[in-house]
Design an enzyme around this catalytic site. Structure first.
Site, PDB file in Angstrom:
ATOM      1  N   HIS A 158       0.838  -1.203   0.000  1.00 55.05           N
ATOM      2  CA  HIS A 158       0.000   0.000   0.000  1.00 55.05           C
ATOM      3  C   HIS A 158       0.875   1.256   0.000  1.00 55.05           C
ATOM      4  O   HIS A 158       0.664   2.165  -0.810  1.00 55.05           O
ATOM      5  CB  HIS A 158      -0.924   0.022   1.227  1.00 55.05           C
ATOM      6  CG  HIS A 158      -1.576   1.357   1.413  1.00 55.05           C
ATOM      7  ND1 HIS A 158      -2.756   1.714   0.805  1.00 55.05           N
ATOM      8  CD2 HIS A 158      -1.173   2.460   2.103  1.00 55.05           C
ATOM      9  CE1 HIS A 158      -3.053   2.963   1.100  1.00 55.05           C
ATOM     10  NE2 HIS A 158      -2.121   3.452   1.898  1.00 55.05           N
ATOM     11  N   HIS A 180       1.428   4.859  -2.908  1.00 53.46           N
ATOM     12  CA  HIS A 180       1.732   6.279  -2.704  1.00 53.46           C
ATOM     13  C   HIS A 180       2.908   6.808  -3.515  1.00 53.46           C
ATOM     14  O   HIS A 180       2.895   7.967  -3.923  1.00 53.46           O
ATOM     15  CB  HIS A 180       2.053   6.534  -1.218  1.00 53.46           C
ATOM     16  CG  HIS A 180       0.846   6.560  -0.331  1.00 53.46           C
ATOM     17  ND1 HIS A 180       0.011   7.652  -0.250  1.00 53.46           N
ATOM     18  CD2 HIS A 180       0.336   5.632   0.518  1.00 53.46           C
ATOM     19  CE1 HIS A 180      -0.969   7.397   0.611  1.00 53.46           C
ATOM     20  NE2 HIS A 180      -0.800   6.175   1.093  1.00 53.46           N
ATOM     21  N   GLU A 201      -5.598   9.423  -0.450  1.00 56.89           N
ATOM     22  CA  GLU A 201      -5.973   8.001  -0.383  1.00 56.89           C
ATOM     23  C   GLU A 201      -7.020   7.580  -1.424  1.00 56.89           C
ATOM     24  O   GLU A 201      -6.940   6.492  -1.982  1.00 56.89           O
ATOM     25  CB  GLU A 201      -6.493   7.642   1.014  1.00 56.89           C
ATOM     26  CG  GLU A 201      -5.446   7.741   2.123  1.00 56.89           C
ATOM     27  CD  GLU A 201      -4.335   6.688   2.036  1.00 56.89           C
ATOM     28  OE1 GLU A 201      -4.377   5.821   1.142  1.00 56.89           O
ATOM     29  OE2 GLU A 201      -3.412   6.751   2.865  1.00 56.89           O
ATOM     30  N   SER A 259      -4.121   0.810  -4.728  1.00 62.50           N
ATOM     31  CA  SER A 259      -3.432  -0.388  -4.232  1.00 62.50           C
ATOM     32  C   SER A 259      -4.412  -1.510  -3.903  1.00 62.50           C
ATOM     33  O   SER A 259      -4.014  -2.551  -3.398  1.00 62.50           O
ATOM     34  CB  SER A 259      -2.579  -0.043  -2.997  1.00 62.50           C
ATOM     35  OG  SER A 259      -3.399   0.454  -1.953  1.00 62.50           O
TER      36      SER A 259
HETATM   37 FE   LIG Z   1      -2.019   5.351   2.666  1.00 64.78          FE
END
Ligand SMILES: [Fe+2]
Length: 284
Positions: free
Chosen positions: A121, A126, A167, A186
């Site tokens: 993740h 990111h 996010e 993700s």
């Molecule tokens: Fe995150």
């Protein structure tokens, strides 16, 4: 605002890249292949460019190797941390262009379950966006805003901005919506849900509106907020947040499913998914 340099070494740990097992690298590769196939037509160009330039294929990446490329592009670095870290440390790292990542990876038997963010993740989700100069500036500005907000009792408002942009943010126009948020990018299921399900609302981004909106941590989002471009996001968040916070005093929270008359509605969601799963949003 700067904090003592010692803070960095307080939260940073060694990634111990050589300590990963073959099975752990295989989990990364399985997840990578699945997501890369899904995101080719669903992630924004900045994300796809980042994925390409970082070359995250073939197992859990060595942060040192990522950092050679990343630092060259935008001055960001990835550092390993032991898990969730205090808000002050998190904001301080972002303000210094340091992105904290977990080092552990989820178990092969539970590829789609995460009790807290893992290295897939954090890095796959990111870091590609941190190769984009505009988004790189946005993340630093977010960290600086967080440091300023620490004593102001508005962290929940700021956390919602992070949630609905970093996010779970979407970018583009109705005819070509793409993901840039790490939580969606993700997750195989939420990649598809965020863009293609008729269940969630998709609403135009508005800073104060987003800061008032509660979110789901236990299920897919009931609303996604759409920015027209990354530049527009950076511009919208350059406002003095003290003024924004003042304007939010007394303004009530908005439910994660709500659509207001003032919203720019791209999709009026059916909310059937939320109704079927019966989840009640937790208080935030
Ligand atoms: Fe995150």
């Amino acid at each position: 605002m700067t904090a003592p340099l010692a803070l960095l070494t307080d939260v940073a740990i060694d990634q111990d890249w050589r300590g990963y097992t073959t099975a752990e690298h295989r989990v990364w590769s399985t997840l990578y292949d699945r997501q890369a196939a899904l995101l080719g037509t669903r992630a924004c160009q900045a994300f796809l460019n980042g994925l390409e330039v970082l070359d995250l294929r073939g197992g859990i990446p060595d942060f040192a190797a990522i950092n050679v490329r990343l630092e060259n592009l935008t001055g960001w670095r990835v550092i390993a941390v032991p898990g969730l870290i205090p808000d002050a440390d998190f904001f301080d790292l972002l303000a210094r262009r340091r992105f904290p990542s977990a080092r552990f990876i989820r178990d092969a038997s539970a590829l789609d379950y995460l009790s807290e963010p893992d290295v897939f993740h954090d890095v796959f989700g990111h870091v590609p966006m941190l190769t984009d100069p505009v988004f790189a500036d946005y993340m630093q500005a977010y960290g600086e805003g967080g440091l300023r907000a620490l004593g102001l009792n508005h962290l929940p408002h700021l956390a919602r901005l992070y949630w609905y942009t970093v996010e779970f943010g979407l970018v583009g126009a109705d005819s070509d919506l793409r993901l840039y948020g790490a939580g969606a990018a993700s997750s195989a299921a939420e990649t598809v849900f965020a863009l293609e399900s008729r269940s969630p609302n998709r609403l135009g981004f508005d800073l104060r509106r987003v800061m008032r909106t509660r979110y789901r941590i236990d299920d897919f989002q009931q609303t996604y907020f759409v920015i027209p471009s990354l530049d527009a996001l950076l511009e919208a968040t350059l406002a003095d947040f003290r003024d924004v916070y003042t304007s939010l005093e007394g303004a009530g929270d908005i439910g994660p499913e709500a659509v207001l008359p003032t919203d720019r509605v791209l999709t009026l969601g059916t909310q059937t998914h939320a109704a079927e799963t019966g989840g009640r949003p937790p208080p935030q």
